[in-house]
Design a protein around this motif. Sequence first.
Motif, short mmCIF file in Angstrom:
data_model
loop_
_atom_site.label_atom_id
_atom_site.label_comp_id
_atom_site.label_asym_id
_atom_site.label_seq_id
_atom_site.Cartn_x
_atom_site.Cartn_y
_atom_site.Cartn_z
N PHE A 142 0.83 -1.19 0.00
CA PHE A 142 0.00 0.00 0.00
C PHE A 142 0.88 1.25 0.00
O PHE A 142 1.25 1.74 1.06
CB PHE A 142 -0.90 0.02 1.25
CG PHE A 142 -1.84 -1.14 1.33
CD1 PHE A 142 -3.13 -1.04 0.84
CD2 PHE A 142 -1.43 -2.33 1.92
CE1 PHE A 142 -4.01 -2.12 0.92
CE2 PHE A 142 -2.30 -3.41 1.99
CZ PHE A 142 -3.59 -3.30 1.49
N PRO A 143 1.22 1.79 -1.17
CA PRO A 143 1.96 3.06 -1.18
C PRO A 143 1.12 4.16 -0.54
O PRO A 143 -0.10 4.22 -0.74
CB PRO A 143 2.18 3.35 -2.68
CG PRO A 143 1.95 2.02 -3.35
CD PRO A 143 0.98 1.28 -2.51
N LEU A 144 1.77 5.02 0.23
CA LEU A 144 1.07 6.08 0.95
C LEU A 144 1.57 7.45 0.52
O LEU A 144 2.71 7.62 0.10
CB LEU A 144 1.30 5.92 2.46
CG LEU A 144 0.87 4.62 3.10
CD1 LEU A 144 1.31 4.58 4.57
CD2 LEU A 144 -0.62 4.42 2.98
N GLU A 145 0.69 8.42 0.65
CA GLU A 145 1.03 9.80 0.37
C GLU A 145 0.50 10.65 1.52
O GLU A 145 -0.62 10.44 1.99
CB GLU A 145 0.37 10.21 -0.96
CG GLU A 145 0.78 11.56 -1.46
CD GLU A 145 0.19 11.79 -2.85
OE1 GLU A 145 -0.79 12.57 -2.94
OE2 GLU A 145 0.69 11.19 -3.81
N ALA A 146 1.31 11.60 1.96
CA ALA A 146 0.87 12.47 3.05
C ALA A 146 -0.29 13.33 2.60
O ALA A 146 -0.29 13.85 1.49
CB ALA A 146 2.03 13.35 3.52
N VAL A 147 -1.28 13.45 3.46
CA VAL A 147 -2.46 14.29 3.17
C VAL A 147 -2.09 15.72 3.55
O VAL A 147 -1.57 15.98 4.64
CB VAL A 147 -3.68 13.80 3.97
CG1 VAL A 147 -4.85 14.75 3.80
CG2 VAL A 147 -4.05 12.40 3.58
N ALA A 148 -2.34 16.66 2.64
CA ALA A 148 -2.05 18.06 2.93
C ALA A 148 -2.96 18.54 4.03
O ALA A 148 -4.17 18.27 4.02
CB ALA A 148 -2.25 18.91 1.67
N ARG A 149 -2.38 19.23 5.00
CA ARG A 149 -3.18 19.72 6.14
C ARG A 149 -3.23 21.21 6.14
O ARG A 149 -2.42 21.93 5.83
CB ARG A 149 -2.58 19.23 7.44
CG ARG A 149 -2.71 17.75 7.54
CD ARG A 149 -2.20 17.29 8.90
NE ARG A 149 -2.20 15.85 8.94
CZ ARG A 149 -2.83 15.13 9.85
NH1 ARG A 149 -3.49 15.69 10.79
NH2 ARG A 149 -2.78 13.83 9.84
#
Length: 120
Positions: A113-120
């Motif tokens: 499961f590649p992940l990407e940081a969610v913009a906050r």
Amino acid sequence: MSAYNDEGEVTARFNRNLLLRINRELEGNFELGAFAHSAISNDDLKRIEMHLVSQAKQTVRVLNLDIHFDAAESMHTENSHKYTTDSFEDLARSAGWEVTQSWVSTAPQFGVFPLEAVAR
């Protein structure tokens, strides 16, 4: 469970390696043969728990501290959590990540499961 209680004792040696590292890095005096490897399925928490179980009443020393073990007393050393695709995505999301893709094999089941940081 067979992967955690394998005939070649690979997992048991990996688990006991913790004691070797304590001996080497924290001035411990664990006798490796005095602890048996045990893998337990904790269905409620959806995980496999690794334990080292004292085979006798004993005292070990770590960093000048005496640690007493009763016979059959268990030292919980590791957890291997099991996730569904949905539960992993929920976990990632709760930590500020988004699953960008997913791949799950058939048998034995394994996922990437590649992940990407969610913009906050």
